[in-house]
Design a protein around this motif. Structure first.
Motif, mmCIF file in Angstrom:
data_model
loop_
_atom_site.group_PDB
_atom_site.id
_atom_site.type_symbol
_atom_site.label_atom_id
_atom_site.label_comp_id
_atom_site.label_asym_id
_atom_site.label_seq_id
_atom_site.Cartn_x
_atom_site.Cartn_y
_atom_site.Cartn_z
ATOM 1 N N SER A 192 6.386 -5.037 -8.703
ATOM 2 C CA SER A 192 6.856 -4.907 -9.905
ATOM 3 C C SER A 192 5.724 -5.303 -10.808
ATOM 4 C CB SER A 192 7.972 -5.805 -10.167
ATOM 5 O OG SER A 192 9.163 -5.576 -9.582
ATOM 6 N N ALA A 193 4.856 -6.298 -10.450
ATOM 7 C CA ALA A 193 3.651 -6.428 -11.379
ATOM 8 C C ALA A 193 2.733 -5.453 -11.497
ATOM 9 C CB ALA A 193 2.874 -7.816 -10.610
ATOM 10 N N PHE A 194 2.402 -4.751 -10.240
ATOM 11 C CA PHE A 194 1.547 -3.748 -10.546
ATOM 12 C C PHE A 194 2.249 -2.481 -11.109
ATOM 13 C CE2 PHE A 194 -0.482 -5.212 -6.779
ATOM 14 C CZ PHE A 194 -1.811 -5.296 -7.087
ATOM 15 N N SER A 195 3.574 -2.261 -11.045
ATOM 16 C CA SER A 195 4.136 -1.263 -11.675
ATOM 17 C C SER A 195 4.221 -1.416 -13.424
ATOM 18 C CB SER A 195 5.624 -1.065 -11.352
ATOM 19 O OG SER A 195 5.749 -0.905 -10.032
ATOM 20 N N VAL A 196 4.533 -2.652 -13.732
ATOM 21 C CA VAL A 196 4.547 -2.989 -15.405
ATOM 22 C C VAL A 196 3.189 -2.791 -15.781
ATOM 23 C CG1 VAL A 196 6.599 -4.184 -15.133
ATOM 24 C CG2 VAL A 196 4.515 -5.327 -14.969
ATOM 25 N N TRP A 197 2.242 -3.202 -15.351
ATOM 26 C CA TRP A 197 0.882 -2.915 -15.622
ATOM 27 C C TRP A 197 0.487 -1.469 -15.873
ATOM 28 C CZ3 TRP A 197 -1.927 -6.012 -18.489
ATOM 29 C CH2 TRP A 197 -2.093 -7.084 -18.493
ATOM 30 N N LYS B 199 0.772 -1.264 0.057
ATOM 31 C CA LYS B 199 -0.034 0.179 0.003
ATOM 32 C C LYS B 199 0.947 1.155 -0.009
ATOM 33 C CE LYS B 199 -3.966 -2.200 2.228
ATOM 34 N NZ LYS B 199 -4.765 -2.152 3.670
ATOM 35 N N LEU B 200 2.196 1.147 0.721
ATOM 36 C CA LEU B 200 3.179 2.360 0.729
ATOM 37 C C LEU B 200 3.620 2.424 -0.750
ATOM 38 C CD1 LEU B 200 4.804 1.952 4.112
ATOM 39 C CD2 LEU B 200 3.059 3.771 3.464
ATOM 40 N N THR B 201 4.100 1.448 -1.255
ATOM 41 C CA THR B 201 4.917 1.443 -2.527
ATOM 42 C C THR B 201 4.161 1.631 -3.756
ATOM 43 O OG1 THR B 201 5.059 -0.922 -2.273
ATOM 44 C CG2 THR B 201 6.817 0.581 -1.333
ATOM 45 N N VAL B 202 2.986 0.530 -3.922
ATOM 46 C CA VAL B 202 2.553 0.691 -5.208
ATOM 47 C C VAL B 202 2.282 1.983 -5.833
ATOM 48 C CG1 VAL B 202 0.620 -0.446 -6.776
ATOM 49 C CG2 VAL B 202 1.812 -1.530 -5.067
ATOM 50 N N PRO B 203 1.363 2.788 -5.065
ATOM 51 C CA PRO B 203 0.734 4.259 -5.657
ATOM 52 C C PRO B 203 2.015 4.997 -5.944
ATOM 53 C CG PRO B 203 -0.431 3.628 -3.586
ATOM 54 C CD PRO B 203 0.741 2.574 -3.753
ATOM 55 N N PHE B 204 3.117 5.120 -5.409
ATOM 56 C CA PHE B 204 4.224 5.937 -5.567
ATOM 57 C C PHE B 204 4.997 5.533 -6.565
ATOM 58 C CE2 PHE B 204 3.032 7.646 -1.385
ATOM 59 C CZ PHE B 204 3.185 8.718 -1.235
ATOM 60 N N SER B 205 5.158 4.291 -6.722
ATOM 61 C CA SER B 205 5.812 3.923 -8.032
ATOM 62 C C SER B 205 5.110 3.837 -9.184
ATOM 63 C CB SER B 205 5.812 2.072 -7.722
ATOM 64 O OG SER B 205 6.365 1.505 -9.100
ATOM 65 N N VAL B 206 3.708 3.910 -9.209
ATOM 66 C CA VAL B 206 2.867 4.208 -10.275
ATOM 67 C C VAL B 206 3.052 5.567 -10.658
ATOM 68 C CG1 VAL B 206 0.639 4.355 -11.151
ATOM 69 C CG2 VAL B 206 1.313 2.301 -10.111
ATOM 70 N N LEU B 207 2.842 6.529 -9.678
ATOM 71 C CA LEU B 207 3.098 7.985 -9.652
ATOM 72 C C LEU B 207 4.264 8.137 -10.340
ATOM 73 C CD1 LEU B 207 2.013 10.872 -9.418
ATOM 74 C CD2 LEU B 207 3.200 10.745 -6.967
ATOM 75 N N GLY B 208 5.493 7.692 -9.889
ATOM 76 C CA GLY B 208 6.892 7.977 -10.500
ATOM 77 C C GLY B 208 6.883 7.620 -12.014
ATOM 78 N N ILE B 209 6.172 6.361 -12.377
ATOM 79 C CA ILE B 209 6.176 6.032 -13.730
ATOM 80 C C ILE B 209 5.257 6.990 -14.564
ATOM 81 C CG2 ILE B 209 5.330 4.172 -15.284
ATOM 82 C CD1 ILE B 209 6.033 1.995 -13.112
ATOM 83 N N TRP B 210 4.276 7.198 -14.189
ATOM 84 C CA TRP B 210 3.214 8.270 -15.065
ATOM 85 C C TRP B 210 3.887 9.340 -15.302
ATOM 86 C CZ3 TRP B 210 -2.064 6.764 -12.839
ATOM 87 C CH2 TRP B 210 -2.592 5.323 -13.310
ATOM 88 N N LEU C 175 13.851 2.343 -17.925
ATOM 89 C CA LEU C 175 14.538 0.964 -18.242
ATOM 90 C C LEU C 175 13.916 -0.180 -18.024
ATOM 91 C CD1 LEU C 175 17.651 2.115 -15.876
ATOM 92 C CD2 LEU C 175 17.599 2.190 -18.319
ATOM 93 N N SER C 176 12.602 -0.319 -17.930
ATOM 94 C CA SER C 176 11.831 -1.074 -17.594
ATOM 95 C C SER C 176 12.301 -2.162 -16.398
ATOM 96 C CB SER C 176 11.455 -2.047 -18.652
ATOM 97 O OG SER C 176 12.859 -3.056 -18.852
ATOM 98 N N ILE C 177 13.156 -1.795 -15.696
ATOM 99 C CA ILE C 177 13.513 -2.329 -14.325
ATOM 100 C C ILE C 177 13.877 -1.183 -13.338
ATOM 101 C CG2 ILE C 177 14.575 -4.285 -15.269
ATOM 102 C CD1 ILE C 177 17.414 -3.144 -14.746
ATOM 103 N N GLY C 178 13.990 -1.480 -11.949
ATOM 104 C CA GLY C 178 14.041 -0.523 -11.065
ATOM 105 C C GLY C 178 13.409 -0.590 -9.804
ATOM 106 N N VAL C 179 12.346 -0.278 -9.692
ATOM 107 C CA VAL C 179 11.629 -0.277 -8.494
ATOM 108 C C VAL C 179 11.539 -1.581 -7.515
ATOM 109 C CG1 VAL C 179 9.276 -0.875 -9.228
ATOM 110 C CG2 VAL C 179 9.306 0.762 -7.313
ATOM 111 N N GLY C 180 11.382 -2.749 -8.278
ATOM 112 C CA GLY C 180 11.467 -3.918 -7.510
ATOM 113 C C GLY C 180 12.782 -4.223 -6.754
ATOM 114 N N GLU C 181 13.838 -3.865 -7.573
ATOM 115 C CA GLU C 181 15.162 -4.000 -7.115
ATOM 116 C C GLU C 181 15.561 -3.325 -5.977
ATOM 117 O OE1 GLU C 181 15.475 -4.438 -11.871
ATOM 118 O OE2 GLU C 181 13.928 -3.706 -9.982
ATOM 119 N N LEU C 182 15.198 -2.107 -6.125
ATOM 120 C CA LEU C 182 15.504 -0.912 -4.999
ATOM 121 C C LEU C 182 14.676 -1.289 -3.719
ATOM 122 C CD1 LEU C 182 15.590 2.395 -6.988
ATOM 123 C CD2 LEU C 182 17.524 0.957 -6.147
#
Length: 294
Positions: free
Chosen positions: A227-232, A115-126, A197-204
């Motif tokens: 990562s699954a939420f992020s790539v979608w 809940k903490l990471t998915v929204p901010f990862s999506v925000l960064g991607i968009w 890069l299509s990689i990053g958030v899951g690793e970090l």
């Protein structure tokens, strides 16, 4: 038992959907002849991605670069394949959590972290993709190679540095307030990196959790689901606006990625976490140096 059946049903749905898409192609036999070998790439990439917490782009990006894909097609196609593999892996890891660790105190923070990471990862991607759209794409292929190389080398060093932490017998079970702030910042920055890069958030996020002494399997599971939420979220732009995805490759590499995503958990549970990280970090380091412009 319900969660296992549900997971299996979703996997079957993915394969049935894939088979239906293949049958509706104009020349399915020709596609099989020309592109079926990409299924092996998908299996290998997804196993690495879902067994280590690192995205499949670590495998796909340098491979597509060697095939002469431009930077936009490389990243877009990598995202599309990962939508298949990371989804299968996320379902597998979540079922594993529900079946074996739902009462484990070392896993009880999984929902909170997501809940903490998915929204901010999506925000960064968009936000990064809005910038890409404004400037007409990701950038030159040479810049993508250099960025991938530097990021991969940094990731490998961080993985090597985290290996001694895997030998600890006691693991953290609760997030501190500092962790909550740190994870949101890491997810946001990781989302921006992932968009390019299509990689990053899951690793970090996985490396951070390992450094903070959470268990290795827990850290990998969180990274895969994130990562699954992020790539979608990322494929929306590439699939409908940039139109850079090379779909014939995705059709077969994606099918392989589904298989790899399902098998990856068994790889993690079979090998020791230390040996797995050493092998993966060495491979990522090699790929990083090979991607740098000389």
């Amino acid at each position: 038992m319900l969660h296992v059946i549900t997971a299996n049903q979703i996997r079957c749905f993915l394969f049935v959907t894939w088979f239906g898409v293949l049958l509706f192609q104009a020349e399915p036999l020709l596609l099989i002849t020309e592109y079926s070998a990409f299924a092996i790439l998908g299996v290998v990439g997804a196993i690495f991605a879902n067994a280590t917490g690192a995205g499949g782009g670590v495998i796909f990006v340098p491979f597509f670069n060697q095939l002469g894909f431009d930077s936009n097609s490389t990243v877009a196609t990598s995202f599309a394949i990962q939508c298949c593999g990371m989804t299968a892996g996320a379902i597998t890891w979540w079922a594993f959590y529900r079946k074996q660790h739902i009462d484990d105190k070392h896993w009880h923070e999984i929902s909170k972290i997501l809940k903490l990471t998915v929204p901010f990862s999506v925000l960064g991607i968009w936000l990064a993709q809005l910038f890409q759209a404004a400037r007409g794409g990701i950038g030159e292929a040479e810049q993508l190679h250099a960025g991938f190389g530097v990021f991969s080398i940094g990731l490998a060093i961080a993985l090597f540095a985290s290996i001694p932490l895997l030998k600890k017998q006691s693991f953290s079970s609760d997030l501190a307030r500092f962790d909550c702030y740190a994870l949101t910042i890491i997810a946001f920055i990781g989302g921006i990196i992932t968009a390019y890069l299509s990689i990053g958030v899951g690793e970090l996020v996985a490396i951070y959790l390992i450094i903070r002494k959470f268990s290795i399997t827990f850290s990998i599971a969180v990274a895969v689901i994130l990562s699954a939420f992020s790539v979608w979220s990322a494929i929306i732009y590439h699939g409908f606006f940039s139109v850079d995805v090379y779909w014939p490759v995705v059709l077969f590499a994606g099918a392989g990625a589904i298989i790899g995503g399902i098998l990856a958990k068994q790889v993690v549970l079979y090998f020791s976490a230390t040996n797995l990280k050493i092998f993966f970090a060495s491979w990522v380091l090699f790929l990083g140096f090979s991607a740098l412009p000389y």
